[in-house]
Design a protein around this motif. Structure first.
Motif, PDB file in Angstrom:
ATOM      1  N   TYR A 231     -20.235 -22.599  16.401  1.00 23.09           N
ATOM      2  CA  TYR A 231     -19.162 -21.931  17.263  1.00 23.09           C
ATOM      3  C   TYR A 231     -18.271 -21.044  16.205  1.00 23.09           C
ATOM      4  N   ASP A 232     -18.329 -21.284  14.825  1.00 20.93           N
ATOM      5  CA  ASP A 232     -17.260 -20.502  13.985  1.00 20.93           C
ATOM      6  C   ASP A 232     -17.804 -18.977  14.268  1.00 20.93           C
ATOM      7  N   THR A 233     -18.819 -18.417  14.869  1.00 25.44           N
ATOM      8  CA  THR A 233     -18.986 -17.024  15.019  1.00 25.44           C
ATOM      9  C   THR A 233     -18.171 -16.546  16.380  1.00 25.44           C
ATOM     10  N   VAL A 234     -17.787 -17.444  17.279  1.00 26.41           N
ATOM     11  CA  VAL A 234     -17.225 -17.062  18.503  1.00 26.41           C
ATOM     12  C   VAL A 234     -15.918 -16.415  18.321  1.00 26.41           C
ATOM     13  N   PRO A 235     -15.720 -15.237  18.532  1.00 26.74           N
ATOM     14  CA  PRO A 235     -14.050 -14.628  18.702  1.00 26.74           C
ATOM     15  C   PRO A 235     -13.269 -15.374  19.387  1.00 26.74           C
ATOM     16  N   ASN A 236     -12.217 -15.366  18.927  1.00 25.58           N
ATOM     17  CA  ASN A 236     -10.883 -16.380  19.643  1.00 25.58           C
ATOM     18  C   ASN A 236     -11.335 -17.817  19.823  1.00 25.58           C
ATOM     19  N   ALA A 237     -12.145 -18.278  18.847  1.00 26.99           N
ATOM     20  CA  ALA A 237     -12.478 -19.829  18.828  1.00 26.99           C
ATOM     21  C   ALA A 237     -11.799 -20.501  17.508  1.00 26.99           C
ATOM     22  N   ARG A 238     -11.274 -21.553  17.872  1.00 28.22           N
ATOM     23  CA  ARG A 238     -10.868 -22.363  16.902  1.00 28.22           C
ATOM     24  C   ARG A 238     -11.551 -23.605  16.846  1.00 28.22           C
ATOM     25  N   VAL A 239     -12.146 -24.155  15.699  1.00 32.44           N
ATOM     26  CA  VAL A 239     -13.146 -25.098  15.710  1.00 32.44           C
ATOM     27  C   VAL A 239     -12.664 -26.291  14.847  1.00 32.44           C
ATOM     28  N   GLU A 240     -12.172 -27.341  15.427  1.00 33.57           N
ATOM     29  CA  GLU A 240     -11.874 -28.755  14.825  1.00 33.57           C
ATOM     30  C   GLU A 240     -12.672 -29.523  14.540  1.00 33.57           C
ATOM     31  N   ARG A 241     -12.872 -30.087  13.556  1.00 32.68           N
ATOM     32  CA  ARG A 241     -13.715 -31.448  13.317  1.00 32.68           C
ATOM     33  C   ARG A 241     -12.970 -32.707  12.840  1.00 32.68           C
ATOM     34  N   LEU A 242     -13.434 -33.842  13.505  1.00 32.18           N
ATOM     35  CA  LEU A 242     -12.566 -35.043  13.096  1.00 32.18           C
ATOM     36  C   LEU A 242     -13.499 -35.967  12.385  1.00 32.18           C
ATOM     37  N   PRO A 243     -13.087 -36.273  11.352  1.00 35.58           N
ATOM     38  CA  PRO A 243     -13.599 -37.106  10.433  1.00 35.58           C
ATOM     39  C   PRO A 243     -13.994 -38.621  11.032  1.00 35.58           C
ATOM     40  N   GLY A 244     -14.723 -39.164  10.655  1.00 36.79           N
ATOM     41  CA  GLY A 244     -15.095 -40.541  11.223  1.00 36.79           C
ATOM     42  C   GLY A 244     -15.031 -40.704  12.890  1.00 36.79           C
ATOM     43  N   VAL A 245     -15.347 -39.571  13.443  1.00 33.77           N
ATOM     44  CA  VAL A 245     -15.317 -39.781  15.014  1.00 33.77           C
ATOM     45  C   VAL A 245     -16.452 -39.229  15.554  1.00 33.77           C
ATOM     46  N   GLY A 246     -16.826 -40.043  16.567  1.00 33.19           N
ATOM     47  CA  GLY A 246     -18.133 -39.855  17.265  1.00 33.19           C
ATOM     48  C   GLY A 246     -18.230 -39.019  18.592  1.00 33.19           C
ATOM     49  N   HIS A 247     -18.858 -39.495  19.541  1.00 31.73           N
ATOM     50  CA  HIS A 247     -18.936 -38.456  20.791  1.00 31.73           C
ATOM     51  C   HIS A 247     -17.903 -38.366  21.455  1.00 31.73           C
ATOM     52  N   PHE A 248     -16.906 -39.597  21.656  1.00 29.14           N
ATOM     53  CA  PHE A 248     -16.055 -39.618  22.521  1.00 29.14           C
ATOM     54  C   PHE A 248     -14.677 -39.571  21.971  1.00 29.14           C
ATOM     55  N   PRO A 249     -14.139 -38.480  21.455  1.00 30.32           N
ATOM     56  CA  PRO A 249     -12.717 -38.530  20.854  1.00 30.32           C
ATOM     57  C   PRO A 249     -11.715 -38.832  21.492  1.00 30.32           C
ATOM     58  N   MET A 250     -11.858 -38.679  22.907  1.00 29.17           N
ATOM     59  CA  MET A 250     -10.841 -39.200  24.105  1.00 29.17           C
ATOM     60  C   MET A 250     -10.579 -40.805  23.784  1.00 29.17           C
ATOM     61  N   LEU A 251     -11.643 -41.210  23.713  1.00 33.76           N
ATOM     62  CA  LEU A 251     -11.412 -42.911  23.455  1.00 33.76           C
ATOM     63  C   LEU A 251     -11.447 -43.307  22.156  1.00 33.76           C
ATOM     64  N   GLU A 252     -12.015 -42.561  21.159  1.00 30.93           N
ATOM     65  CA  GLU A 252     -11.947 -42.902  19.734  1.00 30.93           C
ATOM     66  C   GLU A 252     -10.552 -42.767  19.126  1.00 30.93           C
ATOM     67  N   VAL A 253     -10.234 -41.531  19.316  1.00 38.57           N
ATOM     68  CA  VAL A 253      -8.792 -41.197  18.858  1.00 38.57           C
ATOM     69  C   VAL A 253      -8.028 -40.326  19.906  1.00 38.57           C
ATOM     70  N   PRO A 254      -7.697 -41.030  20.856  1.00 38.09           N
ATOM     71  CA  PRO A 254      -6.798 -40.347  22.108  1.00 38.09           C
ATOM     72  C   PRO A 254      -5.670 -39.754  21.592  1.00 38.09           C
ATOM     73  N   GLN A 255      -4.935 -40.133  20.661  1.00 39.65           N
ATOM     74  CA  GLN A 255      -3.423 -39.359  20.232  1.00 39.65           C
ATOM     75  C   GLN A 255      -3.865 -38.208  19.470  1.00 39.65           C
TER      76      GLN A 255
END
Length: 269
Positions: A231-255
């Motif tokens: 996704y880094d090559t997509v114009p107007n895109a911001r990519v965020e990687r969450l350390p120690g988080v799996g497939h469900f960020p909404m459940l794992e790190v909701p805040q």
């Protein structure tokens, strides 16, 4: 005026949270889930946005549909937004919900002001070998049988199997997942794969003139976390990687997930 209500619009179950006069933010769940998967982040989002959660066809409280083709699902969402008179909308999709969100932007750029994709695998080659519990539930020969006798504990294990951190699976999500048919789930998965095999998500986004937020768990067991670099090559895109988080960020790190969505939505208003 703050609201919380549920209704069916064009045959799809829609949940509203937050003030109706606030900017609209639509949340789309992934395969085998429901709008309940977004529950932990809704309180933070609804303080500033009119949050619209959709149960896709055959999931949650939405009835099955004749087709689960990704563009067809997107067309159904467009009909809902047209009926509600909402535009432009920030649209966030989790996992394959990101494919439906992308297809919506492809079909109706007038409706989508910005896109947020959370744990959305970019292409079929990024898919990892799936956890044993999911392989058993989904694949033959035991899948159809296990699907019929699933306990609540098994359903919770199916969700937590793709998480990296301990999570409390919401009760309404468990109830919604129980209602999903085996054939429906298999069909949805097949159409999702066809959509990203035809053209990768980064390639589709590159063709769109829309701001994009991509969120990926650095420990996602479903999709190769390194594939987020596509996704880094997509114009107007911001990519965020969450350390120690799996497939469900909404459940794992909701805040943290809520803060990312709030910050992104604020910058593109």
């Amino acid at each position: 005026m703050a609201i919380h209500d549920n209704k069916h619009v064009h045959g799809m179950h829609v949940t509203h949270d937050g003030p109706r006069e606030a900017p609209p933010l639509m949340l789309i769940h992934g395969s085998g889930a429901s709008a309940g998967s977004w529950g932990p982040v809704v309180p933070a989002l609804a303080g500033r946005y009119h949050v619209i959660r959709i149960d896709l066809p055959g999931h949650g409280q939405s009835p099955p549909a004749p087709s689960y083709d990704v563009p067809e699902q997107a067309a159904r969402l467009a009909a809902v937004l047209d009926e509600l008179g909402l535009r432009p909308v920030t649209v966030a999709g989790h996992s394959s919900g990101g494919y439906v969100a992308t297809a919506l932007a492809e079909q109706r750029p007038d409706l989508v002001g910005s896109l947020a994709l959370i744990s959305s695998g970019p292409s079929p080659d990024a898919l990892l070998p799936q956890p044993v519990v999911l392989r058993a539930l989904i694949g033959p020969p035991l899948g159809p049988l296990l699907w019929r006798v699933r306990s609540d504990a098994m359903l919770r294990r199916g969700v937590t199997a793709v998480c990296h951190r301990p999570v409390d699976v919401p009760d309404d999500l468990v109830a919604d997942v129980r209602g999903i048919g085996y054939r429906t789930f298999r069909t949805v998965l097949r159409h999702n794969t066809a959509y990203i095999a035809e053209r990768s998500v980064p390639a589709r986004l590159t063709a769109l003139d829309v701001p994009v937020l991509v969120v990926f768990g650095a420990a996602d067991p479903r999709w190769d976390p390194s594939s987020a670099h596509q996704y880094d090559t997509v114009p107007n895109a911001r990519v965020e990687r969450l350390p120690g988080v799996g497939h469900f960020p909404m459940l794992e790190v909701p805040q943290a997930t809520g803060e990312l969505l709030l910050g992104f939505a604020a910058t593109v208003r």
